[in-house]
Design a protein around this motif. Structure first.
Motif, PDB file in Angstrom:
ATOM      1  N   ILE A 132       0.847  -1.188   0.000  1.00 58.52           N
ATOM      2  CA  ILE A 132       0.000   0.000   0.000  1.00 58.52           C
ATOM      3  C   ILE A 132       0.883   1.238   0.000  1.00 58.52           C
ATOM      4  O   ILE A 132       1.703   1.426   0.904  1.00 58.52           O
ATOM      5  CB  ILE A 132      -0.921   0.025   1.233  1.00 58.52           C
ATOM      6  N   LYS A 133       0.720   2.083  -0.993  1.00 60.09           N
ATOM      7  CA  LYS A 133       1.467   3.334  -1.063  1.00 60.09           C
ATOM      8  C   LYS A 133       0.640   4.450  -0.418  1.00 60.09           C
ATOM      9  O   LYS A 133      -0.583   4.487  -0.559  1.00 60.09           O
ATOM     10  CB  LYS A 133       1.811   3.686  -2.507  1.00 60.09           C
ATOM     11  N   PRO A 134       1.320   5.367   0.296  1.00 60.92           N
ATOM     12  CA  PRO A 134       0.600   6.465   0.955  1.00 60.92           C
ATOM     13  C   PRO A 134      -0.222   7.281  -0.033  1.00 60.92           C
ATOM     14  O   PRO A 134       0.207   7.542  -1.157  1.00 60.92           O
ATOM     15  CB  PRO A 134       1.730   7.313   1.555  1.00 60.92           C
ATOM     16  N   GLY A 135      -1.412   7.664   0.383  1.00 59.51           N
ATOM     17  CA  GLY A 135      -2.253   8.520  -0.439  1.00 59.51           C
ATOM     18  C   GLY A 135      -3.027   7.807  -1.520  1.00 59.51           C
ATOM     19  O   GLY A 135      -3.738   8.448  -2.302  1.00 59.51           O
ATOM     20  N   THR A 136      -2.906   6.467  -1.597  1.00 61.36           N
ATOM     21  CA  THR A 136      -3.641   5.717  -2.611  1.00 61.36           C
ATOM     22  C   THR A 136      -4.740   4.896  -1.944  1.00 61.36           C
ATOM     23  O   THR A 136      -4.762   4.710  -0.724  1.00 61.36           O
ATOM     24  CB  THR A 136      -2.717   4.767  -3.386  1.00 61.36           C
ATOM     25  N   THR A 137      -5.638   4.368  -2.759  1.00 62.18           N
ATOM     26  CA  THR A 137      -6.697   3.481  -2.269  1.00 62.18           C
ATOM     27  C   THR A 137      -6.574   2.101  -2.907  1.00 62.18           C
ATOM     28  O   THR A 137      -7.522   1.325  -2.904  1.00 62.18           O
ATOM     29  CB  THR A 137      -8.083   4.068  -2.572  1.00 62.18           C
ATOM     30  N   HIS A 138      -5.378   1.804  -3.425  1.00 60.43           N
ATOM     31  CA  HIS A 138      -5.160   0.534  -4.116  1.00 60.43           C
ATOM     32  C   HIS A 138      -4.290  -0.388  -3.280  1.00 60.43           C
ATOM     33  O   HIS A 138      -3.300   0.038  -2.681  1.00 60.43           O
ATOM     34  CB  HIS A 138      -4.493   0.779  -5.474  1.00 60.43           C
ATOM     35  N   ILE A 139      -4.664  -1.664  -3.227  1.00 60.21           N
ATOM     36  CA  ILE A 139      -3.887  -2.685  -2.527  1.00 60.21           C
ATOM     37  C   ILE A 139      -3.316  -3.634  -3.574  1.00 60.21           C
ATOM     38  O   ILE A 139      -4.065  -4.356  -4.241  1.00 60.21           O
ATOM     39  CB  ILE A 139      -4.757  -3.485  -1.528  1.00 60.21           C
ATOM     40  N   ALA A 140      -2.007  -3.604  -3.766  1.00 60.48           N
ATOM     41  CA  ALA A 140      -1.348  -4.501  -4.723  1.00 60.48           C
ATOM     42  C   ALA A 140      -0.929  -5.786  -4.007  1.00 60.48           C
ATOM     43  O   ALA A 140      -0.616  -5.772  -2.816  1.00 60.48           O
ATOM     44  CB  ALA A 140      -0.134  -3.820  -5.341  1.00 60.48           C
ATOM     45  N   LEU A 141      -0.911  -6.891  -4.737  1.00 62.15           N
ATOM     46  CA  LEU A 141      -0.524  -8.184  -4.173  1.00 62.15           C
ATOM     47  C   LEU A 141       0.646  -8.763  -4.946  1.00 62.15           C
ATOM     48  O   LEU A 141       0.754  -8.588  -6.162  1.00 62.15           O
ATOM     49  CB  LEU A 141      -1.689  -9.180  -4.225  1.00 62.15           C
ATOM     50  N   LYS A 142       1.541  -9.463  -4.242  1.00 66.22           N
ATOM     51  CA  LYS A 142       2.608 -10.195  -4.910  1.00 66.22           C
ATOM     52  C   LYS A 142       3.041 -11.372  -4.041  1.00 66.22           C
ATOM     53  O   LYS A 142       2.770 -11.404  -2.837  1.00 66.22           O
ATOM     54  CB  LYS A 142       3.794  -9.290  -5.217  1.00 66.22           C
ATOM     55  N   GLN A 143       3.696 -12.339  -4.661  1.00 66.67           N
ATOM     56  CA  GLN A 143       4.257 -13.477  -3.937  1.00 66.67           C
ATOM     57  C   GLN A 143       5.620 -13.089  -3.384  1.00 66.67           C
ATOM     58  O   GLN A 143       6.386 -12.387  -4.057  1.00 66.67           O
ATOM     59  CB  GLN A 143       4.396 -14.691  -4.849  1.00 66.67           C
ATOM     60  N   VAL A 144       5.945 -13.541  -2.177  1.00 66.38           N
ATOM     61  CA  VAL A 144       7.232 -13.227  -1.567  1.00 66.38           C
ATOM     62  C   VAL A 144       7.814 -14.468  -0.904  1.00 66.38           C
ATOM     63  O   VAL A 144       7.108 -15.450  -0.630  1.00 66.38           O
ATOM     64  CB  VAL A 144       7.098 -12.106  -0.508  1.00 66.38           C
ATOM     65  N   ASP A 145       9.121 -14.409  -0.662  1.00 63.44           N
ATOM     66  CA  ASP A 145       9.794 -15.401   0.169  1.00 63.44           C
ATOM     67  C   ASP A 145       9.580 -14.948   1.612  1.00 63.44           C
ATOM     68  O   ASP A 145      10.160 -13.970   2.056  1.00 63.44           O
ATOM     69  CB  ASP A 145      11.283 -15.442  -0.179  1.00 63.44           C
ATOM     70  N   ILE A 146       8.724 -15.649   2.339  1.00 60.92           N
ATOM     71  CA  ILE A 146       8.357 -15.200   3.681  1.00 60.92           C
ATOM     72  C   ILE A 146       9.554 -15.197   4.619  1.00 60.92           C
ATOM     73  O   ILE A 146       9.620 -14.395   5.561  1.00 60.92           O
ATOM     74  CB  ILE A 146       7.195 -16.052   4.240  1.00 60.92           C
ATOM     75  N   ASP A 147      10.540 -16.069   4.382  1.00 58.91           N
ATOM     76  CA  ASP A 147      11.739 -16.066   5.222  1.00 58.91           C
ATOM     77  C   ASP A 147      12.511 -14.761   5.059  1.00 58.91           C
ATOM     78  O   ASP A 147      13.049 -14.228   6.030  1.00 58.91           O
ATOM     79  CB  ASP A 147      12.646 -17.248   4.884  1.00 58.91           C
ATOM     80  N   GLU A 148      12.579 -14.271   3.837  1.00 59.81           N
ATOM     81  CA  GLU A 148      13.287 -13.005   3.603  1.00 59.81           C
ATOM     82  C   GLU A 148      12.637 -11.878   4.386  1.00 59.81           C
ATOM     83  O   GLU A 148      13.313 -11.010   4.946  1.00 59.81           O
ATOM     84  CB  GLU A 148      13.267 -12.663   2.111  1.00 59.81           C
ATOM     85  N   VAL A 149      11.313 -11.904   4.472  1.00 57.17           N
ATOM     86  CA  VAL A 149      10.576 -10.846   5.141  1.00 57.17           C
ATOM     87  C   VAL A 149      10.683 -10.939   6.662  1.00 57.17           C
ATOM     88  O   VAL A 149      10.784  -9.930   7.353  1.00 57.17           O
ATOM     89  CB  VAL A 149       9.089 -10.897   4.719  1.00 57.17           C
ATOM     90  N   THR A 150      10.683 -12.167   7.197  1.00 57.42           N
ATOM     91  CA  THR A 150      10.529 -12.345   8.648  1.00 57.42           C
ATOM     92  C   THR A 150      11.784 -12.777   9.382  1.00 57.42           C
ATOM     93  O   THR A 150      11.768 -12.845  10.617  1.00 57.42           O
ATOM     94  CB  THR A 150       9.424 -13.375   8.933  1.00 57.42           C
ATOM     95  N   ASP A 151      12.871 -13.063   8.684  1.00 53.14           N
ATOM     96  CA  ASP A 151      14.054 -13.584   9.369  1.00 53.14           C
ATOM     97  C   ASP A 151      14.730 -12.565  10.279  1.00 53.14           C
ATOM     98  O   ASP A 151      15.616 -12.916  11.054  1.00 53.14           O
ATOM     99  CB  ASP A 151      15.073 -14.149   8.363  1.00 53.14           C
ATOM    100  N   TRP A 152      14.332 -11.311  10.216  1.00 60.71           N
ATOM    101  CA  TRP A 152      14.893 -10.330  11.147  1.00 60.71           C
ATOM    102  C   TRP A 152      14.609 -10.733  12.592  1.00 60.71           C
ATOM    103  O   TRP A 152      15.436 -10.525  13.476  1.00 60.71           O
ATOM    104  CB  TRP A 152      14.333  -8.937  10.859  1.00 60.71           C
ATOM    105  N   LYS A 153      13.445 -11.365  12.838  1.00 53.33           N
ATOM    106  CA  LYS A 153      13.122 -11.765  14.209  1.00 53.33           C
ATOM    107  C   LYS A 153      13.914 -12.989  14.640  1.00 53.33           C
ATOM    108  O   LYS A 153      13.978 -13.296  15.841  1.00 53.33           O
ATOM    109  CB  LYS A 153      11.619 -12.023  14.359  1.00 53.33           C
TER     110      LYS A 153
END
Length: 386
Positions: free
Chosen positions: A299-320
Motif C-alpha cells: 500500500i502506497k501512501p495517499g492511494t486506495t489501491h492494494i497490490a498483491l505479490k508473492q514473496v519469500d516469507i523467510d526473507e521478510v521475517t528472518d529479522w526476528k
C-alpha cells in the motif's frame, strides 16, 4: 559424518534456494575442506558471483570467516580457502559497508577516513539488542533494558512483568473482559533496538527497531485492536468471537488467528503486509484483499489501491530470527535496514550505486568483523564519522 555426493548436491541446492537450516548450513560448509568437492564448488560459486557482478573475478575467501559472518558462530574446524564467493555470501559482505557514515567513491579500494585499510579499523559498532521503552496509561515511562526482571506495574487486574528471558508479559488472567475503562499502553523501540511482547490475549509480537505498538492492558469488547508504526511480526492467538485488528497508517488488517508481518516505516514509501500462516483481510477505505500464505499486500501512501505479490516469507521475517536476508534487494533498502539496526546515519556522496543484494548475514555481528571481509571485495570507499 557420512558425506556423500548426493547429500552435498542436496545441501547445495537448498542453500541456493535459501531453504537451508542452520544445521544443514554447517554440514554444507564441512564439505569445503574436502578436495573432491572443490571443482564443483568453484563452478557453482563462480557462475553465481559473476552473475551478480558482471566482469568481476571471484576473490579467494576464508570459508571459516565467511561462515562465522553468516551465522554469528564459527565452524568446528578450519576449512580450506577456495576460489570464488557463493552469491549469498558475496552479497552479504557487500551490504555491511553501509554501517556508519557511508561515502561511495570510484577508486576501487576500501579505506577509512585516515586512509587505512578497512580491515585495520580500530573503531567498532555493536549490533542492536533488546531495547525498548514502555509507556503506561498514566504517562509513566519504563526503560526496559535498564530494568530488573519481575513485576513492573499493575493496571486494574492486569499484571505487567519483564521476564527473565527479556520479554514484556501481560497477565490478564484475573480479568473478565468487561472492564469499563481502557488503559492504553505503548511499547516503542529506538534505533538499534528490538523487543518481544506477549499481549493480554497471549498473542506474541516481535517489535523491530524504530517501531511502536499501542494496545490496551486488557482486551474488552468484540475486537482486539492494536496500532502499529514501524515493523512487527505477529503470532495471533485464535479467538473467533473476538477478531484481532491491526491499524497501521490508513490500513487495517483483520485476523482470527494467524502469523504475519507488517512493515510500515515512513521512509520505506509503502506499507507491506506479509502472511506466513492462515489468512488475513487487508482493508484500505472501501478496498479490501484477502491474503494467503506467501502473499504480500503493498500500500502506497495517499492511494486506495492494494497490490498483491508473492514473496519469500523467510526473507521478510528472518529479522526476528537474528538474520538479515535479502533477495535482489535494492542497496538503498538494504542500507535503511542497516541504519535502523546499527543506529547510524548514512550519507551518500556522488552517484548512488545501482546494486541489488542477495544473501543473508547474522544481525549479531559487530561492524569490524564484516569490514575485514569488505576490504577484500573493493569497488567502494567509505568513511566512518562521528
Amino acid at each position: 559424518m557420512n558425506r556423500t555426493k548426493e547429500q552435498f548436491e542436496k545441501l547445495l541446492n537448498k542453500y541456493i534456494d535459501k531453504s537451508c537450516s542452520l544445521e544443514e548450513l554447517k554440514e554444507l560448509f564441512s564439505y569445503m575442506e574436502l578436495p573432491e568437492y572443490e571443482e564443483r564448488l568453484k563452478i557453482i560459486m563462480d557462475e553465481n558471483y559473476t552473475s551478480l557482478v558482471p566482469g568481476t573475478a571471484a576473490e579467494q575467501v576464508d570459508w571459516e570467516e565467511m561462515f562465522a559472518t553468516i551465522t554469528g558462530t564459527s565452524t568446528p574446524k578450519k576449512v580450506r580457502p577456495l576460489w570464488a564467493v557463493m552469491i549469498p555470501v558475496a552479497a552479504a559482505v557487500l551490504l555491511i559497508l553501509s554501517v556508519g557514515i557511508l561515502i561511495w567513491g570510484n577508486q576501487g579500494q576500501v579505506k577509512d577516513s585516515s586512509g587505512a585499510p578497512a580491515a585495520k579499523l580500530k573503531k567498532d559498532i555493536a549490533p542492536g539488542g533488546n531495547r525498548a521503552v514502555l509507556k503506561l496509561a498514566d504517562g509513566t515511562e519504563i526503560v526496559l533494558d535498564g530494568h530488573a526482571t519481575g513485576v513492573l506495574a499493575n493496571e486494574g487486574k492486569t499484571k505487567i512483568s519483564k521476564t527473565k528471558d527479556g520479554m514484556l508479559l501481560y497477565d490478564a488472567s484475573g480479568t473478565d473482559g468487561t472492564e469499563s475503562s481502557v488503559n492504553i499502553n505503548t511499547l516503542s523501540t529506538p534505533s538499534g533496538g528490538q523487543y518481544m511482547l506477549i499481549l493480554p490475549d497471549r498473542t506474541r509480537v516481535w517489535l523491530n527497531a524504530e517501531s511502536a505498538i499501542s494496545y490496551p492492558s486488557v482486551f474488552s469488547g468484540t475486537e482486539r485492536t492494536v496500532t502499529l508504526t514501524g515493523e512487527a511480526y505477529f503470532e495471533v492467538t485464535k479467538d473467533k468471537q473476538h477478531p484481532f485488528k491491526v491499524k497501521t497508517g490508513a490500513a487495517e488488517i483483520k485476523v482470527l488467528g494467524t502469523h504475519f508481518n507488517i512493515m510500515s516505516y515512513a521512509d520505506e514509501g509503502q506499507t507491506q503486509i506479509s502472511l506466513a500462516e492462515g489468512s488475513v483481510r487487508v482493508e484500505l477505505g472501501k478496498a479490501a484483499q484477502i491474503l494467503f500464505p506467501g502473499q504480500q499486500a503493498l500500500i502506497k501512501p495517499g492511494t486506495t489501491h492494494i497490490a498483491l505479490k508473492q514473496v519469500d516469507i523467510d526473507e521478510v521475517t528472518d529479522w526476528k530470527n537474528g538474520l538479515f536476508q535479502f533477495d535482489n534487494t535494492p542497496i538503498e533498502q538494504v542500507m535503511r535496514q542497516i541504519k535502523r539496526w546499527y543506529n547510524v546515519d548514512i550519507v551518500y556522496e556522488g552517484i548512488k550505486p545501482d546494486l541489488y543484494i542477495t544473501g543473508m548475514v547474522s544481525r549479531s555481528n559487530n561492524v569490524s568483523k564484516i569490514l575485514e571481509l569488505i576490504a577484500e571485495t573493493g569497488g567502494v570507499n567509505f568513511e566512518i564519522g562521528d
